[in-house]
Write an enzyme that holds these catalytic residues in place. Structure first.
Site, short mmCIF file in Angstrom:
data_model
loop_
_atom_site.label_atom_id
_atom_site.label_comp_id
_atom_site.label_asym_id
_atom_site.label_seq_id
_atom_site.Cartn_x
_atom_site.Cartn_y
_atom_site.Cartn_z
N GLY A 54 0.85 -1.18 0.00
CA GLY A 54 0.00 0.00 0.00
C GLY A 54 0.89 1.24 0.00
N GLN A 204 -6.76 -8.40 -2.18
CA GLN A 204 -6.58 -7.45 -1.07
C GLN A 204 -7.91 -6.87 -0.60
OE1 GLN A 204 -4.77 -7.47 -3.90
NE2 GLN A 204 -2.70 -6.68 -3.60
N ASP A 245 -1.75 4.82 -5.90
CA ASP A 245 -0.33 4.54 -5.71
C ASP A 245 0.53 5.66 -6.26
OD1 ASP A 245 -0.15 1.50 -4.76
OD2 ASP A 245 -1.88 1.81 -6.05
#
Ligand code: MRU
Length: 372
Positions: A54, A204, A245
């Protein structure tokens, strides 16, 4: 705020043993395993194996890893600086797409250089590196709370919300990024339902986001990725909440381009198609300003390609692809700015046109990155 979320500490520096301790994300929800190490190779392996993952947590791992490089160095400022450059480059390159990893490493390299320039001795330089890394973590945690406060107004009673991947506490510290408005809205008494997309091939969403929100008592149901379009239409969904991201903020037409977990682009496209049908699904992205990259163009961003085994089998347990058949495994995709409804940061919400609104955000007091 429900305590469950804030009790999860995804990563920390352990002063007693001068080591990094992390919660192994690859084992959740089956086991909660804490791992500790003072070895750079082990940290890089943990990052590449998604024990630590993450974008904002990668920023913290980059910072703590760089502090660990300094701390493990001989007691000589020139050795510290040399190791920070060489080993720091290896750490920053452990995963290529989330900009926060190299950002975290660079922050500590800068702190070390300042400490050396100020005439501190090697022990003081090492202490300064560790303190700087701890500050980054504190700042990240505060940022998630501010993201929650800014974003919660976008959530209303009766909403159906979708999430993708995990941009919760495990990925971002504090109360997460995409989960921050959800948690704050829930704590404020708003009632809504969250549909968590699986996020194949490593799940996830199902494993991590569902685990976090369920712990908080927030109504959550898991759906497979290919159910999203149908269910958003059927339930007249209000919004997708994604993390990021890397968000481009280079002042040009690419500003507001969002790199996020593979599948985000598809969700954003579905949301646009549904808006054209009259179902007002918003594509909201939540991230700290440290995720904004003011330097890079789309042509220069590297999308991580992960190992085929993650697609060929379910966690290595059952092979689901016939022998001899190839697979592809890009970990992230790119969503163009015209598909992004709002970017919620700790400094406020940016909306289109992002070539104007992102520079405005980054010029605010407290921005974690500065425009060149
Ligand atoms: O490959 P991962 O698990 O490190 O992917 C990162 C993510 O969880 C997502 O892309 C997320 O939405 C953004 S990071 C908070």
């Amino acid at each position: 705020m429900n305590d469950a979320a804030t009790k999860v500490i995804p990563i920390r520096w352990e002063d007693e043993n001068s080591e990094i301790v992390w919660l192994d994300n690859s084992k959740i929800p089956w086991k909660e395993v804490l791992v500790s190490s003072k070895d750079l190779e082990r940290l890089i392996k943990a990052i590449q194996g998604l024990e630590i993952r993450g974008a904002p947590i990668l920023g913290e791992a980059g910072a703590y890893g760089a502090a660990m490089i300094a701390n493990n160095s001989p007691n000589s400022n020139s050795e510290i600086i040399k190791n920070m450059a060489q080993q720091g480059a290896a750490l920053a390159a452990a995963r290529p797409t989330a900009v926060n990893l190299s950002w975290g490493v660079k922050k500590i390299q800068d702190a070390v250089n300042i400490a050396v320039d100020n005439g501190l001795n090697p022990s003081e330089v090492k202490a300064a590196a560790i303190e700087a890394a701890k500050k980054i973590q504190e700042e990240n945690i505060r940022a998630t709370e501010k993201i929650g406060r800014h974003g919660m107004g976008l959530i209303h009673d009766g909403d159906v919300l979708l999430t993708v991947c995990n941009a919760g506490t495990l990925a971002c510290d504090g109360i997460g990024t995409s989960t921050a408005p959800i948690r704050m809205a829930w704590a404020a008494g708003k009632e809504f339902e969250v549909l968590v997309t699986y996020t194949a091939p490593l799940y996830q969403g199902a494993r991590l986001t569902a685990w976090e929100l369920h712990k908080d008592g927030i109504p959550v149901r898991v759906i497979t990725d290919n159910m999203a379009g149908h269910l958003m239409r059927e339930k007249r969904a209000a919004a997708i909440w994604a993390g990021a991201d890397r968000i481009l903020g280079n002042r040009g037409a690419e500003s507001g381009t969002v790199y996020n977990k593979i599948g985000t682009f598809g969700l954003a496209l579905m949301a646009k198609a549904l808006r054209e049908e009259g179902i007002n699904v918003q594509m909201n992205v939540a991230a700290p300003t440290s995720t904004i990259d003011p330097h890079t163009k789309t042509s220069d961003v590297k999308i991580e390609q992960r190992k085929p085994g993650e697609v060929e089998s379910l966690f290595g347990a059952i092979k689901i692809v016939p022998d001899g058949v190839g697979v592809l495994n890009p970990a992230f995709d790119m969503t163009p700015p015209h598909l992004v409804s709002a970017i919620v940061t700790e400094l406020g919400i940016a909306m289109q046109p992002y070539n104007i609104t992102i520079p405005e955000l980054l010029s605010k007091e407290g921005s974690m990155v500065k425009l060149p």
